[in-house]
Motif scaffolding. Structure first.
Motif, short mmCIF file in Angstrom:
data_model
loop_
_atom_site.label_atom_id
_atom_site.label_comp_id
_atom_site.label_asym_id
_atom_site.label_seq_id
_atom_site.Cartn_x
_atom_site.Cartn_y
_atom_site.Cartn_z
N THR A 1 0.71 -1.19 0.12
CA THR A 1 0.02 0.21 -0.06
C THR A 1 0.76 1.26 -0.11
O THR A 1 0.62 2.08 -0.86
N ALA A 2 1.94 1.38 0.77
CA ALA A 2 2.74 2.50 0.79
C ALA A 2 3.46 2.68 -0.31
O ALA A 2 3.90 3.69 -0.92
N THR A 3 4.05 1.50 -1.07
CA THR A 3 4.74 1.48 -2.37
C THR A 3 3.88 2.08 -3.35
O THR A 3 4.29 2.90 -4.30
N LEU A 4 2.56 1.59 -3.28
CA LEU A 4 1.93 2.19 -4.44
C LEU A 4 1.75 3.68 -4.42
O LEU A 4 1.39 4.32 -5.39
N LYS A 5 1.63 4.15 -3.31
CA LYS A 5 1.53 5.56 -3.01
C LYS A 5 2.78 6.26 -3.58
O LYS A 5 2.50 7.52 -4.32
N VAL A 6 3.84 5.68 -3.53
CA VAL A 6 5.28 6.12 -3.89
C VAL A 6 4.86 6.39 -5.58
O VAL A 6 5.37 7.08 -6.25
N PHE A 7 4.45 5.25 -6.13
CA PHE A 7 4.18 5.03 -7.54
C PHE A 7 3.48 6.15 -8.05
O PHE A 7 3.50 6.57 -9.15
N ASP A 8 2.49 6.31 -7.27
CA ASP A 8 1.22 7.31 -7.59
C ASP A 8 1.95 8.90 -7.69
O ASP A 8 1.90 9.58 -8.71
N GLY A 9 3.05 9.07 -6.89
CA GLY A 9 3.62 10.37 -7.12
C GLY A 9 4.65 10.39 -8.09
O GLY A 9 4.81 11.43 -8.55
N LEU A 10 5.27 9.38 -8.20
CA LEU A 10 6.26 9.11 -9.67
C LEU A 10 5.20 9.44 -10.81
O LEU A 10 5.94 10.19 -11.72
N ARG A 11 4.19 8.80 -11.02
CA ARG A 11 3.34 9.06 -12.30
C ARG A 11 2.96 10.63 -11.99
O ARG A 11 2.76 11.05 -13.37
N SER A 12 2.73 11.25 -11.26
CA SER A 12 2.15 12.68 -11.33
C SER A 12 3.42 13.65 -11.91
O SER A 12 3.19 14.83 -12.46
N LYS A 13 4.65 13.16 -11.97
CA LYS A 13 5.78 13.75 -12.51
C LYS A 13 5.96 13.79 -14.12
O LYS A 13 6.67 14.16 -14.54
N ARG A 14 5.26 12.75 -14.43
CA ARG A 14 5.39 12.49 -16.05
C ARG A 14 4.81 13.70 -16.88
O ARG A 14 3.84 14.17 -16.87
N LEU A 15 5.79 14.28 -17.55
CA LEU A 15 5.63 15.35 -18.54
C LEU A 15 5.66 15.08 -19.89
O LEU A 15 5.20 15.54 -20.83
N ALA A 16 6.61 13.91 -20.15
CA ALA A 16 6.93 13.64 -21.68
C ALA A 16 5.97 12.87 -22.36
O ALA A 16 5.07 12.17 -21.80
N THR A 17 6.11 12.65 -23.70
CA THR A 17 5.19 11.87 -24.48
C THR A 17 5.85 11.00 -25.28
O THR A 17 7.15 10.85 -25.32
N SER A 18 5.26 9.95 -25.96
CA SER A 18 5.75 8.99 -26.70
C SER A 18 6.69 9.42 -27.82
O SER A 18 7.85 9.30 -28.10
N GLN A 19 6.26 10.79 -28.37
CA GLN A 19 6.98 11.44 -29.38
C GLN A 19 8.26 12.26 -28.94
O GLN A 19 9.20 12.06 -29.77
N ASP A 20 8.30 12.36 -27.72
CA ASP A 20 9.58 13.08 -27.22
C ASP A 20 10.61 11.96 -26.86
O ASP A 20 11.83 11.94 -27.28
N VAL A 21 10.19 10.56 -26.67
CA VAL A 21 11.11 9.43 -26.56
C VAL A 21 11.40 8.93 -28.02
O VAL A 21 12.85 8.58 -28.35
N ALA A 22 10.65 8.95 -29.10
CA ALA A 22 10.94 8.77 -30.17
C ALA A 22 12.01 9.71 -30.78
O ALA A 22 12.89 9.44 -31.89
N LYS A 23 12.01 10.97 -30.45
CA LYS A 23 12.90 11.84 -31.02
C LYS A 23 14.46 11.75 -30.60
O LYS A 23 15.05 11.53 -31.17
N VAL A 24 14.56 11.07 -29.09
CA VAL A 24 15.70 10.88 -28.35
C VAL A 24 16.19 9.33 -29.13
O VAL A 24 17.50 9.19 -29.39
N ILE A 25 15.26 8.53 -29.58
CA ILE A 25 15.58 7.23 -30.20
C ILE A 25 16.29 7.63 -31.46
O ILE A 25 17.40 7.08 -31.95
N PHE A 26 15.76 8.43 -32.31
CA PHE A 26 16.15 8.94 -33.56
C PHE A 26 17.57 9.65 -33.58
O PHE A 26 18.42 9.09 -34.31
N ASP A 27 17.49 10.54 -32.51
CA ASP A 27 19.00 11.16 -32.31
C ASP A 27 20.03 10.24 -31.94
O ASP A 27 21.03 10.20 -32.34
N ALA A 28 19.68 9.22 -31.19
CA ALA A 28 20.76 8.38 -30.97
C ALA A 28 21.03 7.60 -31.95
O ALA A 28 22.40 7.09 -31.99
N VAL A 29 20.26 7.12 -32.72
CA VAL A 29 20.61 6.31 -34.21
C VAL A 29 21.35 7.23 -35.02
O VAL A 29 22.27 6.50 -35.87
#
Length: 274
Positions: A206-234
Motif C-alpha cells: 500500500t505504501a509503495t503504490l502511493k510512492v508510484f502514484d507520486g512518480l506518475r504525477s511527475k510524468r511530462l514527456a510523450t511518446s513523441q519525445d522518446v521517439a526523438k531521442v531514439i532517432f537522435d541516438a541512431v
C-alpha cells in the motif's frame, strides 16, 4: 538512397511514435508487431513496411528481417523496443510469468540482434538501439522482474558494444521513464490486477503504490519525445552508449550514478520505508 530502420513493437507507444518519426525524416521503416492488422495507419505512410515479428517466435524475426532487406535492399539500424513490465511482488509472481518477462525483454532482444548481425557484419556498419528504462538504472520494489530484465539488457548492451565496435557496428541504450500517452502500462496494470499480495506485505504494498502514484504525477514527456531521442541516438554519428529520454527520472538516475552508495541507498530505503 534513404536509410532503413527495423523497429520492434510498433503497434502502440514508443514503437509507433518512433516509426512515424523515422518515416517523417525520410527513412524507410520496417515497422514490426505481433499483430500486423494493428498497423494500418503506419502502412499508409510512404516508405513503411508493416510486418509481423513476435520476439518470442524466432522464425518471425528471421522472416521480418529478410523481407525488410528484400523490400529496401538493406537494413541500416534496428530499434529493439518491444517489451512489457511485469508488476508485482517477487514472492507472489509465478515462475512462468518470470520466464515470459525475460523471454520478451531480454532473450527476444538477443534473438533480434543475433539475426541482424550477419547482415551488419557483411556491410561493416549498422546501429542497434535497445530501449531500456529508468528501471535499468535504479531498482524499485514491486517491479523486481521488470527491473532485473532491464538491468540484464543494460549489461548485455554495454558488453555487446565493445564486441561490435570491432565490426563497425554501434550499440545505443535509450532510457525512458514514464510518459503521458503510452499504452505500455495497460499490460502492467492487468498484471497488477491479478496480483495476490500475501497478508504480510499488505502495508508495504500500500505504501509503495502511493510512492508510484507520486512518480506518475511527475510524468511530462510523450511518446513523441522518446521517439526523438531514439532517432537522435541512431543518427548522431557518435559512439555514445546511453541516452536519458525523459526528465522525470533524472533525479533518481543522478542519485544512482553521481552520489555515493551510502547516500543512494539511504535515499531509496527512506522512500520505501513503511
Amino acid at each position: 538512397m534513404p536509410q532503413t530502420v527495423l523497429i520492434t513493437g510498433t503497434s502502440t507507444g514508443f514503437g509507433k511514435a518512433t516509426a512515424e518519426h523515422f518515416a517523417a525524416h525520410g527513412w524507410n521503416v520496417v515497422a514490426t508487431m505481433r499483430h500486423p492488422a494493428s498497423g494500418d495507419a503506419l502502412a499508409a505512410l510512404p516508405g513503411v513496411l508493416v510486418n509481423r515479428l513476435d520476439v518470442q517466435d524466432l522464425p518471425s524475426i528471421e522472416q521480418a528481417i529478410a523481407e525488410g532487406i528484400e523490400r529496401f535492399g538493406a537494413i541500416d539500424a534496428v530499434v529493439n523496443n518491444a517489451g512489457f513490465g511485469l508488476f508485482g511482488l517477487f514472492e507472489a509472481t509465478p515462475r512462468e510469468k518470470i520466464q515470459e518477462q525475460f523471454d520478451v525483454n531480454v532473450f527476444g532482444v538477443m534473438d533480434v540482434v543475433r539475426a541482424i548481425l550477419p547482415h551488419f557484419r557483411a556491410r561493416r556498419s549498422g546501429t542497434i538501439a535497445n530501449v531500456s528504462s529508468g528501471a535499468g538504472v535504479f531498482a524499485l520494489p514491486m517491479i523486481p522482474l521488470y527491473t532485473a530484465s532491464k538491468f540484464a539488457l543494460e549489461g548485455f548492451s554495454e558488453s555487446l558494444s565493445y564486441e561490435l565496435a570491432s565490426q563497425g557496428i554501434t550499440v545505443k541504450i535509450v532510457e525512458p521513464g514514464g510518459v503521458l500517452d503510452t499504452g505500455f502500462g495497460s499490460r502492467s496494470a492487468s498484471e497488477a490486477g491479478r496480483m495476490n499480495v500475501p497478508a504480510d506485505y499488505e502495508a508495504f504494498a500500500t505504501a509503495t503504490l502511493k510512492v508510484f502514484d507520486g512518480l506518475r504525477s511527475k510524468r511530462l514527456a510523450t511518446s513523441q519525445d522518446v521517439a526523438k531521442v531514439i532517432f537522435d541516438a541512431v543518427t548522431d554519428g557518435t559512439d555514445r552508449l546511453r541516452y536519458l529520454a525523459t526528465e522525470d527520472i533524472r533525479p533518481l538516475v543522478e542519485a544512482r550514478r553521481q552520489t555515493s552508495e551510502e547516500t543512494y541507498m539511504a535515499l531509496m530505503r527512506e522512500s520505501f520505508r513503511v
